[in-house]
Design an enzyme around this catalytic site. Structure first.
Site, short mmCIF file in Angstrom:
data_model
loop_
_atom_site.label_atom_id
_atom_site.label_comp_id
_atom_site.label_asym_id
_atom_site.label_seq_id
_atom_site.Cartn_x
_atom_site.Cartn_y
_atom_site.Cartn_z
N TYR A 21 -28.66 -23.72 -2.78
CA TYR A 21 -29.19 -23.03 -3.96
C TYR A 21 -28.14 -22.92 -5.06
O TYR A 21 -28.45 -23.03 -6.25
CB TYR A 21 -29.69 -21.62 -3.58
N ARG A 67 -43.25 -3.32 -5.58
CA ARG A 67 -42.71 -4.45 -6.37
C ARG A 67 -43.14 -4.33 -7.85
O ARG A 67 -42.38 -4.66 -8.75
CB ARG A 67 -43.21 -5.76 -5.76
N ASP A 82 -31.81 -10.21 0.04
CA ASP A 82 -32.00 -11.65 -0.06
C ASP A 82 -30.67 -12.36 0.19
O ASP A 82 -29.60 -11.81 -0.09
CB ASP A 82 -32.54 -12.05 -1.44
N ARG A 104 -39.32 -12.22 7.18
CA ARG A 104 -40.01 -11.84 5.94
C ARG A 104 -41.13 -10.83 6.18
O ARG A 104 -42.14 -10.86 5.48
CB ARG A 104 -40.57 -13.07 5.22
N ARG A 115 -44.80 -9.89 0.37
CA ARG A 115 -46.01 -9.90 -0.46
C ARG A 115 -47.33 -9.85 0.28
O ARG A 115 -48.36 -9.58 -0.31
CB ARG A 115 -45.99 -11.14 -1.35
#
Ligand code: CP3
Length: 352
Positions: A154, A41, A78, A28, A32
């Site tokens: 998921y 973003r 992703d 990652r 962010r």
């Protein structure tokens, strides 16, 4: 071309050779905690739009390389791009994580495509081509996908869950149906990884972020076996494909993974006993990991000693320095710089 022959430290380690100064990248690493990521973003409507806009996905992939000089770039995308390309609805709510149309029973499975829609995933491969143009020859480039079990958690729950109970229940109640879902994901993953190699990545990582919640029997059936099939399927089409496996939380079951899945590197999470892991991973298989992401948030002397402990534990292995899971959004940038400097000063700072 001369450039193509430049040695990439991370590929040398994935070939089973130790570097005195280990290559370093972070899971990652595009995300962010970087102000420049937050700017990009904010220019797009949704997270998936960022994943599927090649120029922007390439830009955020390159941001951490420019800022920190990592030894590998990891494609910005992703793991849930695969269910999306199989026809499942996927969206990301800001601050709340992913939302999918939950597959609660066998009927939902019938609505999935047999394999990924090439038109949907095409922008991902275009992003890879863009990144290639902006990378120095010594920097490795990693693609990735989620392991079938993790992606299935998921798809079945429709969201992140604490204990992955919906998928575990599905697997107990309807093993044939669950097996069908895993089969679809094996085929989709092989296709997606092969296409990433063809577009230009040097190696791939397969994230099994939730492998740690399974019983030993289920771990072998839903993690080890599908992973073995994916590795064989990819290498059948891309001979010598370099593959990193990350069975997060495998703990005492790690020997089953190491024996059953012929990856080039095993990614370790921070909770594993390092001596135990070192003892079961063969000498020609690289180790990747495993700094606690919260040690990186804490910084200072706690960070220094955590970095030193990781380096010391794997001092005699082909080794790639990384975190034991993704970097936390609140991580201060100076701590990342401090960590990299410490890793690179290892062994007296001499060239390997
Ligand atoms: O490593 C990288 O820098 C490459 C990009 C990458 C992302 N997700 C970008 C992302 C990678 C390799 C992933 C993998 C991924 N995605 C995993 C496996 C690794 C792990 O963390 O266990 C999983 C389980 C997912 C699914 C996912 N994506 C979740 C659960 C979430 C929400 C939680 C969160 O951290 O926000 C995402 C969203 C996501 N994927 C973000 C990023 C940068 C944050 C979304 C945003 O910026 O708006």
């Amino acid at each position: 071309m001369k450039q193509d022959r430049a040695i990439k430290p991370i590929l040398e380690v994935l070939a089973g050779r130790r570097r005195a100064i280990p290559p370093v990248w972070l899971m990652r690493q595009a995300g962010r905690y970087l102000p420049e990521y937050r700017v990009v973003r904010s220019q797009v409507g949704s997270f998936l739009e960022l994943c599927f806009t090649p120029k922007l996905a390439a830009e955020v992939t390159l941001q951490p390389i420019r800022r920190f000089g990592f030894d590998a770039a990891v494609l910005f995308s992703d793991i849930l791009v695969v269910p999306y390309a199989l026809g499942q609805e996927v969206s990301f709510e800001s601050g709340e994580g992913p939302r999918l149309e939950a597959l609660t029973d066998g009927r939902g499975l019938g609505l999935l495509r047999e394999t990924i829609d090439a038109n949907v995933v095409e922008p991902v491969y275009e992003a890879i081509a863009c990144v290639k143009q902006g990378l120095a020859p010594e920097v490795g480039f990693l693609g990735f996908c989620g392991a079938p079990w993790t992606v299935a958690t998921y798809m079945v729950a429709g969201r992140s869950t604490d204990d992955q109970a919906p998928a575990r229940l599905f697997a107990y109640r309807d093993p044939a149906g669950f097996s069908r879902l895993i089969e679809i994901l094996i085929v989709a993953s092989v296709e997606h990884l092969v296409r990433q190699f063809e577009a230009g990545v040097d190696a791939v990582q397969i994230f099994d972020s939730w492998s740690g919640v399974l019983s030993p029997e289920q771990f072998c059936r839903w993690c080890v076996e599908p992973m073995r099939e994916i590795v064989a399927g990819v290498r059948g089409r891309v001979p010598n494909a370099r593959i990193i496996g990350f069975p997060r939380g495998a703990g005492s079951l790690l020997p089953h993974y190491v024996a059953g899945v012929p990856v080039n590197a095993v990614g370790l999470d921070w909770s594993i006993d390092r001596g135990f892991a070192r003892g079961i991973i063969p000498g020609d298989v690289a180790v990747q990991g495993n700094l606690d992401p919260l040690a990186l948030v804490a910084g200072g002397r706690a960070l220094d000693s955590a970095v030193d402990a990781v380096l010391a534990a794997f001092a005699d292995a082909p080794f790639i320095f990384n975190l034991g899971h993704g970097i936390a959004p609140e991580t201060p940038i100076e701590h990342v710089q401090r960590m990299i400097a410490r890793v690179r000063a290892y062994g007296g700072g001499g060239e390997s």
